[in-house]
Design a protein around this motif. Sequence first.
Motif, PDB file in Angstrom:
ATOM      1  N   UNK A  93       0.854  -1.257  -0.154  1.00  0.00           N
ATOM      2  CA  UNK A  93      -0.090  -0.046  -0.130  1.00  0.00           C
ATOM      3  C   UNK A  93       0.807   1.542   0.015  1.00  0.00           C
ATOM      4  N   UNK A  94       1.906   1.235   0.701  1.00  0.00           N
ATOM      5  CA  UNK A  94       2.829   2.413   0.862  1.00  0.00           C
ATOM      6  C   UNK A  94       3.544   2.485  -0.617  1.00  0.00           C
ATOM      7  N   UNK A  95       3.750   1.488  -1.240  1.00  0.00           N
ATOM      8  CA  UNK A  95       4.433   1.556  -2.432  1.00  0.00           C
ATOM      9  C   UNK A  95       3.523   2.086  -3.608  1.00  0.00           C
ATOM     10  N   UNK A  96       2.208   1.805  -3.520  1.00  0.00           N
ATOM     11  CA  UNK A  96       1.154   2.356  -4.225  1.00  0.00           C
ATOM     12  C   UNK A  96       0.961   3.854  -4.016  1.00  0.00           C
ATOM     13  N   UNK A  97       0.955   4.081  -2.906  1.00  0.00           N
ATOM     14  CA  UNK A  97       0.469   5.589  -2.403  1.00  0.00           C
ATOM     15  C   UNK A  97       1.864   6.346  -2.639  1.00  0.00           C
TER      16      UNK A  97
END
Length: 206
Positions: free
Chosen positions: A94-98
């Motif tokens: 999720x952090x990578x996407x964000x």
Amino acid sequence: MKLIYIYDALCGWCYGFSPVIHEFVATNKLDCEVLSGGMITGNRVGPIGEVAGYIKTAYKDVEERSTVRFGKDFLNGTLEEGSAVFTSIPAAIAMAVFKNVMPKHLLDYASEIQRAIYHQGKPPADHATYANIVIKYGIEPNSFKELMSKTEYFDQAQDEFDHVAQLGVSGFPTLMLEKDDELFVIAKGYLPVQQLQANFERTLNM
């Protein structure tokens, strides 16, 4: 010059450190890169009930030293029930996407993730835990979940874990200052903001 904040979504001390890092970054007007550390991966992944005994003691230490509080939905719900899978991987994805869609708010999102898990009792393995947060940033949750399922973001999360390991970091939170092409550790573990500021100023004068 920039900060590199190495954290893990499931690190209780990072949850406690969240108000500190926000105040510190705002006070010093610093660019801050956030890296996910991968604390709970591989054979460490499993039901939260397996580490409940440790967490029931450790969370009190975090509350005593910091200003954060763990929520009843986590303590009396997720932790007591014990079956929720404890894993750092979905949060790192999720952090990578964000990071790709809204990088300027990554530090805020990192804190929102921890609040969802440790205050609201949301399951760490469920992609909806991370997708539902992005509404406040004007991102459509279902689209975010679709991105989380893409291999490229899983790979980015794994690359980040490897990068953190290459930096020699094994404990969280860790805060580094990149200055003149060198890296200086200014926090290793939880620190109150006054001590962090003193470490920062001392490093600036080196």
